[in-house]
Design an enzyme around this catalytic site. Structure first.
Site, mmCIF file in Angstrom:
data_model
loop_
_atom_site.group_PDB
_atom_site.id
_atom_site.type_symbol
_atom_site.label_atom_id
_atom_site.label_comp_id
_atom_site.label_asym_id
_atom_site.label_seq_id
_atom_site.Cartn_x
_atom_site.Cartn_y
_atom_site.Cartn_z
ATOM 1 N N TYR A 23 -4.705 3.200 7.916
ATOM 2 C CA TYR A 23 -5.986 2.707 7.930
ATOM 3 C C TYR A 23 -6.672 2.908 9.380
ATOM 4 O O TYR A 23 -6.656 4.083 9.873
ATOM 5 C CB TYR A 23 -6.100 1.339 7.693
ATOM 6 C CG TYR A 23 -5.285 0.996 6.388
ATOM 7 C CD1 TYR A 23 -5.678 1.452 5.324
ATOM 8 C CD2 TYR A 23 -3.923 0.555 6.568
ATOM 9 C CE1 TYR A 23 -5.047 1.388 4.236
ATOM 10 C CE2 TYR A 23 -3.290 0.488 5.349
ATOM 11 C CZ TYR A 23 -3.735 0.986 4.215
ATOM 12 O OH TYR A 23 -3.094 0.830 3.119
ATOM 13 N N TYR A 35 -3.428 -2.453 -10.234
ATOM 14 C CA TYR A 35 -3.429 -2.189 -8.921
ATOM 15 C C TYR A 35 -2.654 -3.322 -8.289
ATOM 16 O O TYR A 35 -1.802 -2.838 -7.402
ATOM 17 C CB TYR A 35 -4.972 -2.062 -8.183
ATOM 18 C CG TYR A 35 -5.146 -2.451 -6.783
ATOM 19 C CD1 TYR A 35 -4.652 -1.433 -6.103
ATOM 20 C CD2 TYR A 35 -5.349 -3.477 -6.030
ATOM 21 C CE1 TYR A 35 -4.459 -1.145 -4.745
ATOM 22 C CE2 TYR A 35 -5.196 -3.681 -4.745
ATOM 23 C CZ TYR A 35 -4.843 -2.466 -4.135
ATOM 24 O OH TYR A 35 -5.006 -2.655 -2.496
ATOM 25 N N SER A 71 0.708 -1.461 -0.049
ATOM 26 C CA SER A 71 0.004 -0.175 0.066
ATOM 27 C C SER A 71 0.971 1.214 -0.113
ATOM 28 O O SER A 71 0.171 2.289 -0.101
ATOM 29 C CB SER A 71 -0.862 0.074 1.179
ATOM 30 O OG SER A 71 -2.019 -0.969 0.949
ATOM 31 N N LYS A 110 0.367 3.408 -2.860
ATOM 32 C CA LYS A 110 -0.938 4.348 -3.077
ATOM 33 C C LYS A 110 -0.375 5.807 -3.082
ATOM 34 O O LYS A 110 -1.128 6.576 -3.596
ATOM 35 C CB LYS A 110 -1.683 4.067 -1.923
ATOM 36 C CG LYS A 110 -2.456 2.543 -2.272
ATOM 37 C CD LYS A 110 -3.106 2.033 -1.196
ATOM 38 C CE LYS A 110 -3.529 0.807 -1.184
ATOM 39 N NZ LYS A 110 -4.446 0.164 -0.055
ATOM 40 N N VAL A 125 1.129 -3.858 3.738
ATOM 41 C CA VAL A 125 1.294 -5.297 4.437
ATOM 42 C C VAL A 125 2.526 -6.053 4.201
ATOM 43 O O VAL A 125 2.514 -7.105 4.577
ATOM 44 C CB VAL A 125 -0.154 -6.016 4.005
ATOM 45 C CG1 VAL A 125 -1.339 -5.526 4.653
ATOM 46 C CG2 VAL A 125 -0.342 -6.131 2.395
#
Ligand code: DON
Length: 319
Positions: A251, A199, A72, A75, A269
């Site tokens: 998150y 993605y 992530s 991103k 992760v």
């Protein structure tokens, strides 16, 4: 406590060595991500940390040159490409609020008619991937994200780890569900499998702590690449990306990370965490074991220790 803005590299080296030593002795190392089979095989006994100051050479300790799956953290880079390409119109399709839910949660998306809360939860990043596909093939869009990572990290060797990407592609039912739901709500334009192909591959880019810390420097330097002074993002956009990192980058543990560390952060992760110390440095810590919210257990502890030793929290040093 040293003056936070003038820690010379010898002193920083001692601080990082001390953190790496202490972390090496910790027995609770978290758990590697299980839902992506290729990540479940990574050796838990690894830890690296690298600091890339805005003015000065990178300093690192532990396994700082070992490649890991940035997941992530990608991103941040895909958001950067999207903002460069479509600017503020992006915010018509994705929000800017913390979600308070896990990164792969589906429940909120239905309440909010397919508009994800922010670009860092999985559905938000899937919409950003869709934006990057406008007028491009998935291969071209992957190359655009890779090109930014290579350029910023000054390292043309950076690649997608195909084994991780295949592993995500085979097991990504939840992400497929999120994407199909957004398609049904009219918030995806490209075919779902194309969007997911981009993605999953951006998440599977492999980088080291050293490479990621160097790549993140533009966010600590008001959007400028300190190497050549080129503008990656305007100062305002860079500030906004870091604001999103602070509020949404970990998150449903973003509040906890701000409480414990106090730096804008983006976790993945794969066990990496990229933190920005505005005006001072970009820092990456990595250890593959995660806490129950999916953030690296030891990398979080390392950042707590780093901030304690340097006073680098954006909320001010410890008294
Ligand atoms: O889509 C996924 O679930 C992963 N490729 C990325 C999730 C992730 O890194 C969340 N981070 N803590």
């Amino acid at each position: 406590m040293p003056n936070p803005s003038v820690i010379e590299s010898g002193e920083l080296q001692l601080i990082l060595d001390d953190i790496a030593d202490r972390v090496a002795g910790m027995s609770d190392r978290g758990k590697v991500a299980q839902y992506i089979p290729e990540l479940a095989t990574v050796d838990l006994n690894q830890f690296g940390i690298a600091v890339a100051p805005v003015d000065g050479n990178p300093v690192s300790a532990g396994n700082a040159d070992t490649l890991f799956s940035i997941q992530s953290i990608s991103k941040v880079f895909s958001l950067t490409v999207a903002l460069k390409r479509v600017g503020a119109t992006l915010w018509q399709r994705v929000g800017r609020e913390p979600s308070g839910d896990p990164f792969n949660s589906i429940v909120q998306l239905e309440h909010e008619r397919g508009i994800p809360r922010n670009p860092f939860i999985n559905p938000g990043a899937i919409v950003v991937a869709d934006v990057l596909l406008e007028g491009k093939t998935a291969n071209e869009a992957v190359e655009d994200v890779l090109a930014l990572c290579r350029d910023l990290a000054e390292d043309s060797s950076i690649q997608v780890d195909d084994a991780v990407a295949d592993s995500e592609m085979r097991t990504g039912s939840r992400n497929r569900a999120l994407a199909h739901f957004m398609e049904a709500e009219g918030n995806l334009r490209a075919p779902v499998e194309e969007v997911l192909s981009l993605y999953f591959r951006q998440c599977s880019i492999a980088m080291s702590c050293h490479q990621l810390a160097v790549a993140g420097r533009y966010l600590a330097a008001a959007g400028q690449n300190p190497v050549d002074g080129s503008t990656v993002l305007s100062a305002q956009r860079a500030r906004r990306v870091t604001a999103l990192m602070m509020m949404c980058g970990s998150y449903d543990a973003s509040g906890e990370f701000a409480f414990r560390v106090g730096l804008p952060a983006k976790s993945g992760v794969g066990g990496g965490i990229l933190c920005i110390v505005p005006g001072i440095a970009s820092v990456t810590a990595w250890s593959p074991g995660l806490d129950p919210k999916g953030n690296s257990h030891l990398a979080t502890i390392a950042f707590q220790e780093l901030v304690r030793a340097t006073g680098w929290s954006v909320f001010g040093p410890n008294g």
